[in-house]
Design an enzyme around this catalytic site. Structure first.
Site, PDB file in Angstrom:
ATOM      1  N   GLU A 210       0.849  -1.196   0.000  1.00 54.49           N
ATOM      2  CA  GLU A 210       0.000   0.000   0.000  1.00 54.49           C
ATOM      3  C   GLU A 210       0.884   1.244   0.000  1.00 54.49           C
ATOM      4  OE1 GLU A 210      -2.802   0.040   3.259  1.00 54.49           O
ATOM      5  OE2 GLU A 210      -3.802   1.849   2.511  1.00 54.49           O
TER       6      GLU A 210
ATOM      7  N   ASN B 182     -12.634  -0.806  -0.588  1.00 52.08           N
ATOM      8  CA  ASN B 182     -11.940  -1.517   0.487  1.00 52.08           C
ATOM      9  C   ASN B 182     -12.554  -1.125   1.829  1.00 52.08           C
ATOM     10  OD1 ASN B 182      -9.437  -2.695   1.948  1.00 52.08           O
ATOM     11  ND2 ASN B 182      -9.410  -0.557   2.603  1.00 52.08           N
ATOM     12  N   GLU B 183     -12.754  -2.093   2.684  1.00 57.97           N
ATOM     13  CA  GLU B 183     -13.292  -1.836   4.034  1.00 57.97           C
ATOM     14  C   GLU B 183     -14.428  -0.806   3.979  1.00 57.97           C
ATOM     15  OE1 GLU B 183     -10.256  -1.162   7.036  1.00 57.97           O
ATOM     16  OE2 GLU B 183      -9.588  -3.244   6.879  1.00 57.97           O
TER      17      GLU B 183
ATOM     18  N   TYR C 284      -6.874  -8.726  11.687  1.00 57.89           N
ATOM     19  CA  TYR C 284      -5.538  -8.455  12.214  1.00 57.89           C
ATOM     20  C   TYR C 284      -5.379  -9.058  13.599  1.00 57.89           C
ATOM     21  CZ  TYR C 284      -4.464  -5.325   8.356  1.00 57.89           C
ATOM     22  OH  TYR C 284      -4.201  -4.819   7.107  1.00 57.89           O
TER      23      TYR C 284
ATOM     24  N   GLU D  62      -6.428  -9.066   3.825  1.00 54.94           N
ATOM     25  CA  GLU D  62      -5.535  -8.385   4.784  1.00 54.94           C
ATOM     26  C   GLU D  62      -5.513  -9.219   6.052  1.00 54.94           C
ATOM     27  OE1 GLU D  62      -6.007  -4.161   5.505  1.00 54.94           O
ATOM     28  OE2 GLU D  62      -6.553  -3.835   3.403  1.00 54.94           O
TER      29      GLU D  62
ATOM     30  N   GLN E 113       1.914  -6.182   5.669  1.00 52.34           N
ATOM     31  CA  GLN E 113       2.144  -5.857   4.282  1.00 52.34           C
ATOM     32  C   GLN E 113       3.562  -6.290   3.905  1.00 52.34           C
ATOM     33  OE1 GLN E 113       1.057  -1.822   3.257  1.00 52.34           O
ATOM     34  NE2 GLN E 113      -0.930  -1.965   4.284  1.00 52.34           N
TER      35      GLN E 113
HETATM   36  O1  AHR Z   1      -3.025  -2.481   6.283  1.00 58.04           O
HETATM   37  C1  AHR Z   1      -3.290  -1.267   6.879  1.00 58.04           C
HETATM   38  C2  AHR Z   1      -4.751  -0.853   6.789  1.00 58.04           C
HETATM   39  O2  AHR Z   1      -5.518  -1.758   7.520  1.00 58.04           O
HETATM   40  C3  AHR Z   1      -5.385  -0.892   5.422  1.00 58.04           C
HETATM   41  O3  AHR Z   1      -5.128   0.262   4.704  1.00 58.04           O
HETATM   42  C4  AHR Z   1      -6.825  -1.018   5.727  1.00 58.04           C
HETATM   43  O4  AHR Z   1      -7.555  -1.684   4.722  1.00 58.04           O
HETATM   44  C5  AHR Z   1      -6.856  -1.750   7.052  1.00 58.04           C
HETATM   45  O5  AHR Z   1      -7.654  -1.115   7.973  1.00 58.04           O
END
Ligand code: AHR
Length: 521
Positions: free
Chosen positions: A52, A199-200, A270, A327, A376
């Site tokens: 990103e 996205n999101e 995450y 992600e 990432q």
């Molecule tokens: O990976 C960092 C961020 O995490 C991304 O930009 C977003 O999609 C997510 O909240």
């Protein structure tokens, strides 16, 4: 009294010694690999990467420009490029993330000196000079031989802007846009493998409800046209963590037709050591409690996948739509002294264990989870590679991914354990051992093992194997990591064991990731 206390202390010492000697004998586990029960193909894109416009993920991380003093090929730094080639990166997702929903693709084409300068409002408010754009992204993917995943801008773009970008990337027709691409140095269209609409959407992508987004998806995807022979897999932005409502609403609300496809639904999860966003926990210097809670948190993803897959199996029994965890990875408090908007964190043995556990889970659901992206690739969150100007280090996560290269496009193999060693701490329990097996394209059977425990090894009895060779990643320290001064502090070491009449006994050390080649069974 004193004597009594002393004898009590001796008794205690005796029992500690006894339990230590008992504990010193590792649990014995038999593992059975059903080598001829070929399961789903583990799509190589399960091992995909995400890059990103965030911090030093792209600029400095991979793109330094042709005029840089850092050795480069066409602007891509050579040290990182070489390391990524060795990693056999199967798929690259770009340009975001949250960044994608504010990215105007026209800013990133044409002569670099005349590209507009914009503000990266998501990540640190830094100036984005747009030096890395569409041509640079596809050039990198071609250099790596990686599939391409472009995330479109639903947030601040228009259906027309998105349609134009698709035409610019994929068309060969003699249109003005295609002529523009040619004038910018690219004659043939690029191969676009995946394309996402936003996205999101539930968060940085516009704070939408699933119903509102589903309607927008129907509208925008209808105009996301590409030539028949260069059709990307179309992805809808889905949910996060334990949510299932996004997959359900999308599957009920998107009715595929001649001009509307939805081939995949994305999902994000995450791993936060504490499970809390305000104080997540640090990347190094943590105690066993945080080691344990990190692994406990990461294992939750299996329940989230299972719940989504159950709904998808009901609404899409033919499995036409993929569930893409595009992600995932660890997210810690940023390293001290670094820009909070850059999400820079060290990467330790714990991250390699997290990677191994997630890979095992994805493999188990490979009939539905056919693509994922760790977040990432470079310098951001759970990165493969860290750079500091001209210096570069490979992280334990890099090594974990490299050890799993044979799993790319391999066939999943079922396995069973005679017993499951458990790892207990403060009244909580997680599995002590995780395993995943596959028959690779080279015909060999590979076995990946993770011992989550900090001090207990596991003795594993293998049967009907031809050979036992592989790579072991482990260390005395839970937070063992590589620095620019000590870049090889932790790296995989070669592992082998004797095989007698098809049987072998191996010790899987505490805190380890072990990937074995067992031969052509
Ligand atoms: O990976 C960092 C961020 O995490 C991304 O930009 C977003 O999609 C997510 O909240």
């Amino acid at each position: 009294m004193k004597i009594k206390l002393q004898s009590k202390a001796l008794l205690l010492l005796g029992s500690v010694l006894l339990s230590t000697s008992l504990l010193a004998k590792p649990p014995q586990v038999d593992i059975t690999i059903k080598a001829n029960e070929l399961g789903s193909v583990l799509n190589k894109d399960i091992y995909g990467q995400f890059m990103e416009h965030l911090g030093r993920g792209i600029y400095e991380g991979i793109w330094v420009g042709e005029d840089s003093s850092i050795p480069n090929k066409d602007g891509f730094r050579l040290d990182v490029l070489t390391a990524l080639k060795e990693l056999q990166v199967p798929l690259l997702r770009w340009p975001g993330g949250c960044f994608a929903d504010e990215y105007h693709w026209r800013d990133g084409i044409g002569p670099r000196e005349s590209r507009p300068k914009t503000v990266n409002s998501n990540w640190g408010g830094v100036i984005e000079d747009n030096a890395f754009g569409t041509h640079e992204f596809f050039a990198l993917a071609e250099l790596l031989g990686a599939d391409t995943y472009v995330n479109g801008n639903l947030g601040t773009g228009t259906p027309q802007e998105m349609a134009d970008w698709l035409q610019y990337m994929t068309s060969d027709a003699p249109t003005t846009l295609v002529e523009q691409r040619k004038a910018n140095g690219r004659d043939k269209p690029w191969k676009l493998h995946y394309f996402a609409i936003g996205n999101e959407a539930w968060g940085c992508g516009g704070n939408m409800t699933p119903e509102f987004y589903t309607n927008l998806y129907n509208q925008w995807a209808s105009f996301a046209k590409t030539p028949q022979d260069n059709r990307p897999i179309m992805i809808a932005s889905g949910g996060t963590d334990d949510s299932t409502i996004w997959a359900e609403t999308l599957l009920k609300g998107v009715k595929p037709s001649w001009n509307l496809r939805m081939d995949g639904i994305s999902h994000h999860y995450y791993t936060l050591p504490t499970g809390k966003w305000d104080v997540k926990g640090s990347s190094t210097g943590f105690n066993e409690e945080l080691w344990f809670s990190t692994l406990e948190q990461t294992l939750r993803i299996e329940d989230f996948i299972k719940a989504n897959v159950a709904i998808m199996d009901e609404l899409d029994p033919e499995k036409k739509v993929g569930f893409y965890v595009d992600e995932w990875g660890t997210w810690y408090d940023v390293d001290k002294g670094t820009n909070p908007g850059f999400l820079y964190q060290q990467n330790s043995l714990r991250d390699a264990i997290v990677a191994g556990l997630n890979i095992h889970i994805f493999n188990r659901y490979a009939d539905r989870v056919t693509m994922t992206n760790i977040a990432q690739m470079i310098n951001v969150l759970q990165a493969m590679i860290l750079t500091d100007k001209e210096k570069m280090v490979l992280t334990p996560t890099y090594h974990a991914f490299k050890m799993h290269v044979p799993f790319q496009d391999a066939n999943y193999l079922p396995i069973s354990l005679s017993s499951q060693p458990s790892y207990q701490l403060d009244g909580k329990t997680i599995p002590g051992l995780s395993a995943s097996a596959a028959r690779a394209k080279d015909g060999n059977v590979y076995l990946s093992l993770v011992n989550t425990q900090t001090s207990e090894s596991v003795e594993l009895n293998l049967s009907e194997v031809k050979q036992v060779t592989g790579w072991l990643l482990s260390d005395e320290k839970m937070d063992a990591h590589n620095t620019f001064d000590k870049p090889n502090n932790i790296a995989p070491v070669a592992f082998s064991a004797k095989v007698k009449k098809g049987k072998s006994v191996i010790t899987v050390p505490a805190k380890s990731l072990l990937v074995l080649n067992l031969g052509k069974l």
